[in-house]
Design a protein around this motif. Structure first.
Motif, short mmCIF file in Angstrom:
data_model
loop_
_atom_site.label_atom_id
_atom_site.label_comp_id
_atom_site.label_asym_id
_atom_site.label_seq_id
_atom_site.Cartn_x
_atom_site.Cartn_y
_atom_site.Cartn_z
N PRO A 164 0.82 -1.22 0.00
CA PRO A 164 0.00 0.00 0.00
C PRO A 164 0.85 1.27 0.00
CG PRO A 164 -0.77 -1.55 1.67
CD PRO A 164 0.55 -2.08 1.17
N ASP A 167 6.89 2.27 2.50
CA ASP A 167 7.44 1.97 3.83
C ASP A 167 6.34 1.54 4.80
OD1 ASP A 167 10.01 2.84 3.05
OD2 ASP A 167 9.27 4.91 3.19
N GLY A 168 6.67 0.57 5.61
CA GLY A 168 5.84 0.30 6.79
C GLY A 168 4.77 -0.75 6.64
N PHE A 169 4.78 -1.53 5.59
CA PHE A 169 3.71 -2.52 5.45
C PHE A 169 4.21 -3.95 5.50
CE2 PHE A 169 2.03 1.42 3.93
CZ PHE A 169 0.80 1.47 4.56
N ARG A 170 5.44 -4.11 5.99
CA ARG A 170 5.92 -5.45 6.28
C ARG A 170 5.85 -5.62 7.78
NH1 ARG A 170 8.92 -7.50 1.89
NH2 ARG A 170 9.31 -5.90 0.31
N LYS A 171 5.16 -6.67 8.20
CA LYS A 171 5.08 -6.95 9.65
C LYS A 171 5.63 -8.34 9.84
CE LYS A 171 1.89 -4.65 12.45
NZ LYS A 171 0.84 -4.87 13.42
N GLY A 172 6.86 -8.41 10.38
CA GLY A 172 7.50 -9.70 10.45
C GLY A 172 7.67 -10.22 9.04
N ASP A 173 7.26 -11.45 8.80
CA ASP A 173 7.36 -11.95 7.43
C ASP A 173 6.02 -11.87 6.71
OD1 ASP A 173 6.32 -13.85 9.03
OD2 ASP A 173 7.93 -15.30 8.75
N VAL A 176 1.09 -6.35 4.99
CA VAL A 176 -0.23 -5.74 5.14
C VAL A 176 -0.63 -5.19 3.78
CG1 VAL A 176 -1.54 -3.88 6.21
CG2 VAL A 176 0.09 -5.20 7.57
N GLY A 238 -4.25 -4.42 13.97
CA GLY A 238 -3.78 -3.05 14.07
C GLY A 238 -4.59 -2.08 13.23
N PHE A 239 -5.56 -2.60 12.49
CA PHE A 239 -6.49 -1.75 11.75
C PHE A 239 -7.89 -2.12 12.21
CE2 PHE A 239 -2.82 -2.15 9.10
CZ PHE A 239 -2.65 -0.89 8.57
#
Lengths: 348, 606, 220
Positions: A164, A167-173, A176, A238-239
């Motif tokens: 999306p 930056d910032g849309f990888r959570k662990g492996d 999002v 988280g959303f």
């Protein structure tokens, strides 16, 4: 949070709106008059679209939608003003993508991009290049596509998916993802460009993803989902865990791109059928199915009308006329639905 | 070709297991139930009506299976079509190339379906329909997909405890609940039970144990059902499972045994509860099962059952059995106290010898045999019967211990030993904060008392230690000093109060024996491992468990934790081995759950 | 408002995740789990109990869960020989102080309603095994309003279990605090449960921002 947004129409008010509508109608066909009205309300002289529901900010998504509508209305002057403002104010990143948001005080305060905004802008540029035979637009579009492919198109679990933002849309492996960022007709246009194969793959994976990401009693896609390395899709943590303002665009883009398989349209049509005669809720929690007390806006209803026609569920959704203060998002969605229907040859 | 004539895969396989009282959303011709109360009309594809008229059987899938040579599915499909229309015969030209009639070749979609790639199949179909608007996929293809997706919905609703949604999903897709999808049937029954519709849960379990042929599956079903059904219902279920519709080659004896195993588990649980008294018949049943299985854990439970009823001889025999089957400090602890109850102090000491100094529970139990000086009121050495405090400890009556300590203090004054004993009893009563205070107080008292003689200075103790060492055939490590005992007690109390951070910090500086340090460290690691698992840091959990294993053998509950950590790291084979190892020693609901889940994951048997 | 989060979340999430470092990712749910208990001095408890011979504060501990929950336990004296610690538990739920905090909240540390008949029966069996337990028909009232309680007895001992949820923002709670949950468990020698409840009736919360009493204290 300040004043309630105009997107929030109380159920009661919307239901009253339904009663006065004599027969099913589109909100309005999209034509020159509709565009002039839209531009008057949301397009500032300097060339930015104001999100009236969100404290008058502007964002890349709005610029993209504005450019698409200007192109459809054959208003090249407006198109150029929109594109010029976008270049000057949003395209301030080194990588060729647009910063996603601009605020009247402070300008760009968050430099992350929003991939759907970039996609809409590139698509509008390609359409503009066709309509006005302007190669400069095509060159600009190609640059954006190249930047997008490098920054936000990634592989996960054998699928080609769209982050999306960079930056910032990888959570662990896990990733999002936002299913409504797959603007299918745009992806098809991109795939037709030289070296555009990746966009075809992205569209193919989008269909697979939408088949995986069906939750709750209605089997609706979530606004935000999480995709793990094994290819399992879950409603993202988280959303807000819901189907709502974002995901309502999923059937719009699918329809616009010529898809007809009822399997993909039924979840939305069933939601509309379940609330036939009352107000369709704006959001549905997933997987629980709790609905909000806020009714779907005029623009969302326009999407449902189109969806029900394609899913052949037999129920027709009535779209009331715009309210005097219909907000940016609702109005835009309604015009997009009308454009899609017109391009598909549906009766407006 | 011969195989086609054989009676084809049991019709049982496709019998939906949804119990009769469920209101099924029936699918009529051309209509497919998608959700309760909603029907969507799907125009039948040319030559693919869902209600087969004679001569219009949908052979799409059949031809596909023939073409790819999947004989098993081919036979199942022939059986299904025969069941629908007895007059129908498989076409003669099944293996001959067929002209593609609709202009669209369905085999790519079937290939995806066969591979379990349902989402990819849906996507490919939608793409095909976009390109060829006049084409419709065959009803059979859509059915396969609906079935797979219905199963998925049922599972995800069950995973998230949305019980009504489970029932709805089963009603919308009855074929998803069948013997070859046994897990779905269990989930449906569980949903009914959670919705307090016990009758429907019972009906579902009954359908499974009478319709599904596998003895192992019937037995597993009874274990599953034991959570929700009454003993009477379970008896009925077992009887049904052991007799109904026997399939050739299946031995249903294990089904019948399931009830006895469950009953033993229940009785042992009751026996472990201080209030639960077992009848002579019940005891006999438990004793027989425990002996048959040579189950040390259960034998220890039985030992405590008798010990708490002061039947020391019986208690002693069961602790001995346990220690014979699997030697452990837990069995030794019981044995020491049982001998002590019988007044056989020498045997008690001997039983404790192998563990003395390395097991705090054995050291504790030995205190009941040779109470620390002062605990029975001070300066009254010499042979005499066990004191009131000894008797309470032998009974594990820790409330009584507090009373006895109090009265001893009232009679002879406070001593470090008495206050320390109070600390241990408070710990057993789950009052760690007070226990810690008692150990601190004991330490202060000890500092003021004349220094106790060390074992070396105490001839009788030294002699005893030497004898113990000879008995055990090993040199026992030095026993803890009184100061070490207090520091150790204090640390155990802090652990019990949840102060793991503080204990971890202070551990290197604590004046306790190396064996005690290792025990505390092992306990800290176990706590951390638990936390790591909850936090989904599975690699960390394994790392901590491995470190702990270097200090002490892994107890059952931590092995189960290890199993789940491996499972969540997708190391299914290793997880299966761990669960199976635990389950083979003593099968409980926890271990069975681990074995079953892992097995199903490995073999995709959902 | 609905549209705001749709776009806002993009940057909030991105910003929060960006701060987590570049060398790969680990799941960040550890912040949502309860931290281990830490011992604190009795002075550090956010509650003051009336002086009591029978039930002095023996020890105190504290732990946090996420950024919004803080739980405190005061272990009280126990003159009986029964199993289990006497204690007062205080859980304080504050409002998150950032938008990210609002988006990512830990699971509640206490359910609301605090108990159903089913969970209460379970809790009482756990607290007072083998004792006769009776839930009081009417509640009682302390400085912070009404509370409910149960009484457990055997031949020699009496125990009480009281629970209370404070959520009155209009008068009692400061702006920053969403809710306070109190739970009190005491066994004693007195046969009269009221005597055992006296510390709970007389307790005073001493949070940094003042919690006011329920107002109509004339009845006490």
């Amino acid at each position: 949070m300040t004043a309630p947004s105009r997107r929030e129409v109380l159920i009661g008010a919307a239901a009253a709106g339904l009663l006065v509508a004599a027969k099913p109608v589109w909100a309005k066909p999209f034509d020159g008059a509709a565009w002039r009205d839209y531009a008057q309300r949301f397009l500032l002289p300097e060339g930015r679209i104001v999100d009236s529901g969100n404290k008058g900010v502007s964002h890349s998504e709005g610029q993209g939608y504005g450019m698409l509508l200007a192109e459809a209305a054959d208003d090249r002057a407006a198109f150029d003003r929109l594109w010029g403002w976008t270049q000057r104010n949003l395209m301030v990143r080194e990588d060729g993508l647009a910063a996603w948001r601009w605020q009247p005080e402070g300008g760009v305060t968050d430099r992350n991009n929003a991939s759907d905004g970039d996609i809409l802008i590139a698509w509008a540029l390609l359409r503009g290049a066709e309509r006005w035979k302007a190669e400069a637009y095509r060159t600009a579009a190609a640059a954006i596509l190249k930047a997008l492919a490098a920054a936000v198109v990634v592989e996960q679990a054998g699928m080609t998916v769209l982050l999306p933002g960079r930056d910032g849309f990888r959570k662990g492996d896990s990733l999002v993802l936002n299913p409504s960022y797959w603007v299918f007709p745009a992806l098809r246009a991109f795939a037709a460009q030289p070296g555009g194969a990746v966009w075809g793959k992205l569209a193919d994976s989008g269909l697979v993803l939408l088949s995986k990401a069906r939750f709750g009693g209605f089997q609706l896609p979530p606004d935000w989902l999480s995709l793990d390395p094994q290819g399992n899709a879950t409603v993202a943590e988280g959303f807000r865990k819901q189907y709502g303002y974002d995901a309502v665009r999923v059937p719009l883009y699918l329809a616009w791109d010529g898809y007809r398989d009822p399997y993909y349209f039924r979840p939305f049509a069933m939601l509309a059928a379940r609330y036939a005669g009352t107000a369709i809720p704006a959001t549905v929690s997933l997987p629980g199915g709790t609905t909000t007390q806020v009714a779907a806006s005029v623009g969302m209803l326009a999407v449902y009308r189109l969806t029900c026609l394609i899913a052949s569920t037999g129920n027709a959704v009535t779209v009331p006329p715009f309210g005097p203060n219909e907000d940016y998002y609702s109005t835009t969605l309604a015009h997009m639905a009308a454009l899609a229907a017109q391009s598909l040859g549906f009766e407006p | 070709m011969m195989r086609l004539a054989v009676p084809l895969l049991g019709a049982l396989m496709v019998v939906p297991l949804v119990a009769a009282p469920v209101a099924l959303a029936q699918s009529g011709p051309g209509g497919r139930a998608l959700a309760p109360g909603v029907k969507v009309e799907v125009a039948p594809a040319p030559g693919s009506g869902t209600a087969p008229q004679p001569g219009t059987v949908d052979e799409t899938a059949l031809r596909y299976y023939a073409r790819i040579g999947d004989v098993e599915r081919l036979e199942a499909e022939i059986a299904r079509l025969r069941a629908l229309d007895p007059s129908w015969d498989p076409p003669k030209d099944l293996f001959a190339p067929q002209p593609v009639t609709s202009g669209v070749d369905e085999s790519p979609f079937w290939t995806l379906v066969s591979a379990g790639k349902f989402a990819e199949a849906r996507a490919a179909i939608a793409e095909q329909r976009r390109k060829t608007p006049s084409w419709q996929p065959s009803a059979k293809l859509l059915q396969e997909l609906d079935l797979a997706e219905g199963s998925g919905r049922l599972r995800s609703a069950s995973d998230t405890k949305r019980w009504q949604d489970v029932v709805d999903a089963a009603a919308a897709q009855p074929e998803a609940v069948a013997c070859n999808r046994l897990d779905n049937a269990w989930r449906l029954a569980e949903a009914y039970a959670e919705l307090k519709q016990t009758d429907r849960a019972f009906d579902t379990y009954k359908t499974v144990v009478s319709q599904c042929p596998s003895a192992k599956e019937r037995r597993d079903t009874i274990f599953k059902a034991s959570r929700y059904l009454s003993p009477a219902q379970l008896r009925e279920l077992t009887a049904l499972g052991a007799t109904a519709n026997p399939a050739p080659g299946e031995d249903y004896a294990s089904v019948r045994a399931a009830e006895a195993e469950l009953e033993t588990g229940r009785l042992l649980e009751r026996a472990g509860n201080a209030k639960g008294n077992l009848s002579a018949t019940e005891l006999a049943q438990v004793e027989t099962t425990v002996r048959e299985r040579r189950d040390a854990d259960s034998a220890i439970s039985l030992g405590w059952y008798f010990q708490s009823r002061k039947q020391y001889a019986l208690a002693q025999s069961w602790f001995s059995e346990a220690n014979g089957w699997t030697p452990s400090d837990r069995a030794a602890e019981g044995l020491i106290l049982a001998y002590n109850g019988l007044g056989k102090k020498a045997e008690a000491r001997e039983a404790g010898a192998p563990w003395r100094g390395t097991s705090s529970r054995v050291d504790q139990a030995l205190k009941a045999v040779d109470p620390p000086r002062g605990s029975s009121g001070g300066a009254r050495p010499g042979p005499q019967g066990p004191s009131e405090l000894d008797r309470t400890l032998a009974r594990r009556d820790f409330a009584g211990c507090l009373v006895a300590v109090q009265s001893a203090i009232a009679k002879g004054g406070k001593t470090a030993a008495l206050v320390q004993q109070r600390g241990w009893c408070l710990l057993e009563l789950k009052r760690p904060s007070e226990a810690e205070a008692a150990f601190v107080e004991a330490q202060a008292l000890a500092a003021r008392e004349p220094a106790p003689k060390t074992p070396a200075q105490n001839p009788s103790a030294a002699a005893r230690a030497a004898r113990d060492a000879a008995t055990a055939g090993a040199i026992t490590p030095p026993t803890a000093t009184r100061a070490q005992e207090n520091a150790y007690g204090q640390t155990v109390a802090r652990m019990a109060a949840g102060d793991t951070v503080g204990v971890n910090r202070d551990l290197p500086r604590l004046n306790i024996t190396a064996a005690q340090k290792a025990e505390i460290r092992a306990s800290l690691l176990a706590t951390e491992a638990n936390r790591a698992l909850e936090d989904m840091r599975y690699r960390d959990a394994l790392r901590l468990l491995d470190a702990r294993k270097e200090l002490e053998t892994e107890p059952r509950n931590l092995s189960i934790l290890r199993g789940w950590a491996l499972y969540n790291l997708f190391r299914f084979d290793e997880a299966y081995k761990v669960f199976k190892g635990v389950d083979d020693r003593l099968s409980t609901e926890e271990s069975r759950e681990g074995v079953l889940t892992t097995w199903k994951t490995i073999y995709h048997d959902w | 408002m609905s549209g705001v989060p749709r776009l806002l979340r993009l940057s909030v999430l991105a910003a929060a995740l960006l701060t987590a470092g570049c060398a790969g990712w680990v799941r960040d749910n550890s912040t949502q789990l309860p931290k281990p208990w830490q011992r604190i001095t009795a002075d550090a408890l956010p509650v003051t109990l009336p002086e009591s011979q029978q039930f002095p504060v023996l020890a105190a501990r504290m732990r946090s869960t996420g950024t919004v929950y803080k739980s405190y336990i005061a272990v009280l004296g126990n003159p009986t020989v029964l199993e289990g610690e006497n204690r007062l538990t205080v859980d304080v739920q504050t409002l998150p102080d950032s938008l990210f905090g609002a988006l990512v909240q830990p699971a509640r540390v206490f359910p609301v309603p605090l108990y159903t008949m089913e969970t209460l029966t379970k809790a009482l069996n756990r607290e007072f095994p083998e004792m006769e337990v009776k839930v009081a028909d009417g509640g009682r009232r302390n400085r912070y309003g009404d509370y409910d309680y149960a009484v457990a007895q055997d031949e020699a001992n009496t125990c009480v279990f009281a629970w209370q949820l404070i959520t009155d923002h209009a008068r009692m709670l400061p702006e920053r605090i969403e809710a306070v949950r109190l739970e009190y468990r005491v066994c004693g020698a007195s046969r009269n449960p009221r005597v055992l409840l006296q510390p709970f009736d007389g307790l005073m919360l001493t949070l940094p921002e003042g919690v006011l009493d329920a107002g109509d204290m004339g009845v006490l």
